[in-house]
Design a protein around this motif. Structure first.
Motif, short mmCIF file in Angstrom:
data_model
loop_
_atom_site.label_atom_id
_atom_site.label_comp_id
_atom_site.label_asym_id
_atom_site.label_seq_id
_atom_site.Cartn_x
_atom_site.Cartn_y
_atom_site.Cartn_z
N HIS A 90 0.83 -1.19 0.00
CA HIS A 90 0.00 0.00 0.00
C HIS A 90 0.88 1.25 0.00
O HIS A 90 2.07 1.19 0.31
CB HIS A 90 -0.92 0.00 1.23
CG HIS A 90 -1.95 -1.07 1.19
ND1 HIS A 90 -3.01 -1.11 2.06
CD2 HIS A 90 -2.11 -2.15 0.38
CE1 HIS A 90 -3.77 -2.16 1.81
NE2 HIS A 90 -3.23 -2.81 0.79
N ASP A 110 0.60 -0.86 4.95
CA ASP A 110 0.01 -2.11 5.42
C ASP A 110 1.01 -2.92 6.23
O ASP A 110 0.64 -3.83 6.95
CB ASP A 110 -0.52 -2.94 4.25
CG ASP A 110 0.54 -3.21 3.20
OD1 ASP A 110 1.38 -2.32 2.95
OD2 ASP A 110 0.53 -4.31 2.60
N GLN A 131 -2.37 -2.60 9.68
CA GLN A 131 -2.23 -1.51 8.72
C GLN A 131 -2.37 -0.16 9.39
O GLN A 131 -3.24 0.04 10.23
CB GLN A 131 -3.26 -1.66 7.60
CG GLN A 131 -3.19 -0.56 6.55
CD GLN A 131 -4.17 -0.78 5.44
OE1 GLN A 131 -4.75 -1.86 5.33
NE2 GLN A 131 -4.38 0.23 4.61
N SER A 151 -5.85 3.85 11.72
CA SER A 151 -6.17 2.95 10.62
C SER A 151 -7.51 3.39 10.05
O SER A 151 -8.05 4.43 10.42
CB SER A 151 -6.22 1.50 11.10
OG SER A 151 -7.27 1.32 12.04
#
Length: 204
Positions: A90, A110, A131, A151
């Motif tokens: 990510h 992540d 994450q 998150s």
């Protein structure tokens, strides 16, 4: 400043070429540029770790690109020693913070990672949480030396343990190691080995 005298491109051109530019503020001029490939960079951070200046770039695909920043002739700047490391999949957001008097960088993704320098080398320590989309420093009487991480569905306040430093040395034994034990009182390791000798007839 007079922006008409600044030799730059339109913002749309910068998005298309996916590059990073070093810009001098006064007077306004371009010092250096580097193309980064086909992925859009999401976060850019200058940081000085152990007296070395670095430029970190978090990419949209989870890669971290780092450069060492040097002062070039006639007041210019140069990016050298490009290194690329895949931290996750990510986009990466970079945030600087201090922990126990040491400058660190938190890479939100992540697979969140803490970046620091040890004996002139960059070290990447994984953080054992899920994450993370963003991070900020938290330092209060209730939560000293802590960090706040967000998150998609929650906000956590965590403390970061002292970063463990792993040192690896290789010792050739000349035999087959079978068991290893540690003596805390003697502060030593004991290795049990097996050795196979051949006689004149080729038997063990």
């Amino acid at each position: 400043r007079d922006l008409h005298s600044f030799p730059t491109r339109r913002s749309s051109d910068l998005w298309q070429e996916n590059s990073v530019h070093l810009i001098q503020a006064n007077p306004l001029k371009s010092l250096h540029s580097e193309k980064l490939g086909d992925i859009i960079p999401r976060s850019v951070l200058f940081s000085t770790l152990e007296s070395v200046d670095y430029l970190f770039i978090g990419m949209g695909d989870g890669r971290l690109i780092s450069f060492t920043l040097y002062q070039a002739m006639e007041g210019g700047a140069q990016l050298e020693n490009q290194k690329t490391l895949t931290l996750g999949t990510h986009p990466i957001i970079l945030t600087p913070f201090f922990s126990k008097g040491q400058q660190n960088i938190f890479a939100s993704s992540d697979r969140p990672t803490v970046i620091y320098s040890h004996h002139g080398k960059l070290v990447y320590a994984s953080v054992n949480i899920g994450q993370v989309t963003h991070m900020c420093k938290v330092d209060s009487s209730s939560f000293p030396e802590s960090v706040g991480v967000a998150s998609e569905d929650c906000l956590l306040i965590n403390s970061i343990d002292e970063i463990q430093k792993l040192h690896v040395q290789t010792h050739h034994l000349g035999e087959h190691p079978r068991r290893i034990a540690h003596s805390e009182t003697d502060k030593c390791f004991v290795v049990g080995c097996a050795r196979f000798d051949m006689n004149e007839r080729g038997e063990m």
